[in-house]
Scaffold this active site. Structure first.
Site, PDB file in Angstrom:
ATOM      1  CD  GLU A 164       1.675  -6.200   6.281  1.00  0.00           C
ATOM      2  OE1 GLU A 164       2.091  -6.649   5.203  1.00  0.00           O
ATOM      3  OE2 GLU A 164       0.594  -6.557   6.783  1.00  0.00           O
ATOM      4  CD  GLU A 354      -3.016  -4.946   6.363  1.00  0.00           C
ATOM      5  OE1 GLU A 354      -2.813  -6.123   5.994  1.00  0.00           O
ATOM      6  OE2 GLU A 354      -2.420  -3.969   5.886  1.00  0.00           O
TER       7      GLU A 354
HETATM    8  O1  IFM Z   1      -3.018  -7.515   0.960  1.00  0.00           O
HETATM    9  C1  IFM Z   1      -2.074  -7.492   1.970  1.00  0.00           C
HETATM   10  C2  IFM Z   1      -1.828  -6.089   2.450  1.00  0.00           C
HETATM   11  O2  IFM Z   1      -1.429  -5.241   1.424  1.00  0.00           O
HETATM   12  C3  IFM Z   1      -0.754  -6.074   3.517  1.00  0.00           C
HETATM   13  N1  IFM Z   1      -1.004  -7.028   4.541  1.00  0.00           N
HETATM   14  C4  IFM Z   1      -1.374  -8.370   4.160  1.00  0.00           C
HETATM   15  C5  IFM Z   1      -2.493  -8.340   3.140  1.00  0.00           C
HETATM   16  C6  IFM Z   1      -2.881  -9.787   2.736  1.00  0.00           C
HETATM   17  O3  IFM Z   1      -1.791 -10.431   2.180  1.00  0.00           O
END
Ligand code: IFM
Length: 446
Positions: A164, A354
């Site tokens: 990200e 994710e």
């Molecule tokens: O916890 C974070 C992660 O580190 C990166 N993506 C989003 C998650 C939730 O906010």
């Protein structure tokens, strides 16, 4: 009897974590500090005043955590390597830190769990002066990637460079709510450029010593709907998507940024050199997409919003369809955002790296019945099953997260784990959502 969504037998099921959020062991084995250690030390930055010094103590408890993953039936594990643990200030290998990851990877291998490592999940070494605003940081990242490729590459079948990068660039340098806490629009775009340059240089470095690793990057693309049909709101939603998507995906496919973005970086554009975009555009074996929610935008009002070109409209906190962190539960967005990207860029095979929800249900009588997260996962996996059945090349899914953990500026106030962590005792308690995933992953369909 629960009906599980149908996925092909080859579909990969995993869980995800990140080093700073779970490891702790912050000064062990020569580990250096990161910009997130520095950020946490600044009063008022983290909601509960906490830090990552102990976190889930995974550094000492990784054997227990790997056993837990295996018991729950996860066959894939996405985690990040802490740059600050494995190289010293001169960029030389730090054997003690590398040994930790070799022990972790060996434990995963012994349990039949395939690792997927991310090289950078926001914990930039503090000593890299200027951080992502300094071009040299991209070269230091490539040096670090080379060390990992040489020292751990034999145990790493799949590696992503960055997680990200939008968050590092824009939350870190424009909105300023993430480390290093800068608030300057042109700087955030320069940081984004250097992050993508680091990605490209990192892939070149890795491939110079290993050709047998699947290499990629993990993005959190934006699905932004306009608050109304008014032309200004539609334009604002488009700007939000350009920032979040085109800034990162264009360089990956050797395309220049859109004119609106080039205009926002202003004179700092001179620091982008001819040939940089071609470096960013290294072949990708996969792309990881992280999806949680969608956004709604309208025409900018304040001077700061005008510099960005949009204003986000947060959902009404009274709405019932929000997770505990206040994000809208919008499973169809997973399909919409993926199709939007595929219409615009020639993506390689996709992994959902994710997806998950903040659900702060406590443990009661030894159990944690996280019904909201359960519903969230069920609706998103039903959506995902339809997408896969419809022919979108998505090869796997990692739930965020294995454990409750340090949720950045929210500290420990938001719980994203399918396993509850009691931070006082470090006791792990699998939640109802983990048990459901366990059944899904062991069902004949999965
Ligand atoms: O916890 C974070 C992660 O580190 C990166 N993506 C989003 C998650 C939730 O906010």
């Amino acid at each position: 009897m629960t009906e599980f969504p149908h996925f092909p037998p080859s579909f990969e099921w995993g869980c995800a974590t990140a080093a700073f959020q779970i490891e702790g062991g912050a000064t062990e084995g020569g580990k250096l500090s990161s910009i997130w250690d520095d950020f946490c030390a600044q009063p008022g930055r983290i909601k509960d005043g906490s830090d990552g010094l102990i976190a889930c103590d995974h550094f000492h408890r990784f054997h227990e955590d790997v056993a837990l993953m295996a018991d729950l039936g996860f066959r894939h594990y996405r985690f990040s390597i802490a740059w600050t643990r494995v190289v010293d200030e001169q960029g030389r290998a730090n054997q003690a830190g590398l040994d930790f990851y070799r022990r972790l990877l060996t434990a995963l291998h012994e349990r039949g769990i395939t690792p997927n490592a991310t090289l950078f999940h926001w914990d930039l070494p503090s000593h890299l002066q200027g951080g992502w605003l300094h071009r040299d940081t991209a070269h230091r990242f490539a040096d670090y990637a080379l060390v990992v490729a040489r020292e751990l590459g034999d145990l790493l079948p799949r590696v992503a460079t960055l997680n990200e990068p939008w968050c590092s660039a824009f939350l870190g340098h424009d909105i300023g709510v993430f480390a290093p806490g800068v608030q300057d629009r042109p700087s955030s775009l320069l940081a984004a450029h250097h992050l993508m340059l680091a990605h490209g240089l990192g892939l070149q470095a890795w491939r110079s010593v290993r050709r047998d690793t699947q290499l990629g990057i993990v993005l959190n693309p934006e699905l932004c709907d306009a608050a109304s049909d008014a032309q200004q709101d539609v334009a604002a939603a488009r700007m939000a998507e350009l920032e979040r998507n085109d800034v990162f995906l264009n360089p990956l496919f050797n395309r220049e940024w859109p004119a609106e973005i080039l205009q926002q970086i202003g004179p700092l554009a001179e620091q982008r050199r001819p040939g940089d975009i071609a470096i960013c555009a290294q072949p990708l074996d996969f792309i990881g997409l992280n999806y949680y929610t969608r956004s709604i935008a309208q025409a900018p009002v304040s001077a700061e919003e005008q510099r960005r070109g949009y204003r986000f409209v947060p959902p009404d906190p009274q709405r019932p369809d929000l997770t505990d962190i206040g994000w809208e539960i919008y499973p169809q967005g997973l399909d919409r955002v993926t199709r939007n990207l595929l219409a615009k860029w020639p993506l390689p095979p996709i992994w959902i790296t994710e997806n998950g929800a903040a659900d702060n249900t406590p443990v009661t009588d030894g159990t944690c019945d996280d019904q909201m997260r359960l519903g969230y996962l069920q609706s998103h996996l039903a959506q995902l099953a339809q997408m896969v059945a419809g022919g979108i090349d998505i090869r796997g899914y990692y739930v965020w997260s294995l454990l409750d953990n340090f949720e950045w500026a929210q500290g420990y106030t938001q719980r994203f784990g399918v396993v509850h962590v009691d931070y006082a005792t470090q006791q792990r308690t699998p939640k109802s959502s983990a048990r459901w995933l366990q059944q899904l992953m062991s069902s004949p369909q999965a």
